[in-house]
Design a protein around this motif. Structure first.
Motif: not given
Ligand code: GLC
Length: 408
Positions: A142, A191, A313
């Motif tokens: 992640h 995701n 991100e």
């Molecule tokens: C982590 C990442 C974020 C992502 C999340 C779920 O928190 O920083 O960008 O959405 O994981 O994968």
């Protein structure tokens, strides 16, 4: 088939939300599979997992291990943590890590899974050390790892134990590839979210009351940043952009979220942000709600949702969530966040950290309800096409199958 999931945190942050949605999706598609979760800290994760009918247990990290993190050593949380301090923390965490690895090994033996799915950097490493070599491991990544000096090294050392990595975006996949090399198969699984929960219609929270602000007049535009308190989530960019807005705009801003992780040094705090708000003269215009569990109801209470991460991100779940709630979203376009949206169609984008550009976009949206509506509708459509969580099982089950085939 039995799958054991190892998660390094107990609270439900983004990675845990994805774990929960993965479990829910697999329960639907493969009800005959046995799924089991180990969480390394107390928190809502185990309850939420159990509510899905999945067995969960807590095997707590010792404090030294919970505190160990290199996000602030050149990683997403900046450079505040020097190499020496990091090395010292690492060394002091070693005895605890050894004890923990043994406990985890016993739990794995007891559970006897066919497959292990780890859901966070520390668990990739600890799982690799604790699990018997014949059990294939899937690392669900992640985070960007190349910028993390300690974790990237540890992952590389244990890469042989990873049968397949799952990356939450193409940007993360490329980054993981640069760290692990060509040998480990990497699959991108973007995701997904629960589209039954994140809907355009439904309850809306009273953000003013939650933030202790006087009730606003009807017609006020509400703009919010919903995020953990990680420094790179860009709270400061958001507040400075609000300070740059023309004074005539009938608007209120909200900082929604509270502390999440135990790792030292990687978070800002509400009091720190409140001081900045006061120094910018924004105390009547900005509210702080603290942590809110009902995220959809918070998002629905906003007219404009801002994403302000100053670093690329990895994915940016809140963007998908806000889109599914039909909100007008402004996205700091880098990394996985940039893979999710089409500028002008289902969101507006700007360069990370560009306060002036963010202020311009907020001002534009705040004064144009037709544009907000158009983007919200576009977002809703994109979310229904791309973010339904049934996709998780569809894409992850084949990864498991390949890992098991190779293991035999
Ligand atoms: C982590 C990442 C974020 C992502 C999340 C779920 O928190 O920083 O960008 O959405 O994981 O994968």
């Amino acid at each position: 088939m039995k799958i054991l999931y190892l998660n390094p945190a107990g609270n439900v942050g983004g990675a845990e939300r994805v774990l929960i949605d993965t479990l829910a999706s697999l329960r639907q598609s493969h009800p005959e599979w046995h799924l089991e979760v180990v969480a390394a800290a107390q928190g809502a994760l185990t309850q939420e997992v159990e509510a899905l009918g999945v067995k969960a247990r807590m095997i707590a990290f010792p404090r030294s291990l919970a505190m160990l993190g290199d996000a602030a050593a050149g990683g997403p949380a900046g450079n505040g943590l020097g190499q020496l301090a990091l090395a010292a923390r690492f060394v002091s965490a070693l005895p605890g890590a050894m004890v923990y690895t043994r406990r985890l090994g016993e739990a794995i033996k007891e559970s006897a899974p066919d497959l292990i799915h780890t859901n966070g950097l520390k668990m990739h490493v600890l799982g690799a050390r604790a699990a018997p070599t014949q059990i294939p491991m899937i690392w669900h990544v992640h985070d960007f790892v190349s910028v993390r000096p300690l974790m990237s090294r540890l992952l590389r050392v244990h890469a042989r134990r990873c049968a397949n990595a799952i990356a939450v975006s193409c940007s993360v996949a490329a980054d993981v590839r640069s760290v692990l090399g060509a040998k480990v198969p990497i699959t991108t699984v973007h995701n997904a979210i629960d589209l039954q929960r994140f809907t355009a219609l439904g309850a809306r929270l009273d953000l003013d009351q939650l933030a202790g602000l006087p009730l606003a007049d009807i017609g006020i535009i509400r703009v919010g940043l919903v995020a953990t308190m990680a420094r790179w989530k860009g709270h400061e960019v958001f507040l400075r952009a609000i300070a740059e807005l023309p004074h005539g705009l009938f608007l209120r801003a909200y900082v929604i979220g509270g502390p999440q992780y135990e790792t030292g040094g990687s978070e800002t705090s509400v009091p720190e942000l409140q001081r900045l708000t006061t120094s910018l003269g924004l105390q009547d215009r900005v509210g702080f709600t603290g942590f809110i569990a009902d995220v959809p109801a918070a998002l629905r209470a906003l007219d404009i949702v801002v994403h302000a991460s100053t670093e690329p991100e990895p994915f940016g779940l809140v963007i998908a969530e806000a889109m599914a709630c039909g909100r007008a979203v402004i996205v700091s376009a880098a990394g996985g966040a940039d893979e999710m949206v089409t500028d002008g169609l289902d969101a507006l984008t700007y360069r990370p950290g560009d306060t002036a550009a963010l202020a311009r976009l907020i001002a534009m949206l705040a004064s144009d309800s037709a544009l907000r509506q158009k983007l919200g509708d576009g977002a809703l459509l994109s979310a229904s096409r791309s973010f339904g969580r049934e996709r998780l099982a569809r894409e992850i089950a084949p990864v498991y199958a390949r890992a098991l085939e190779r293991g035999h």
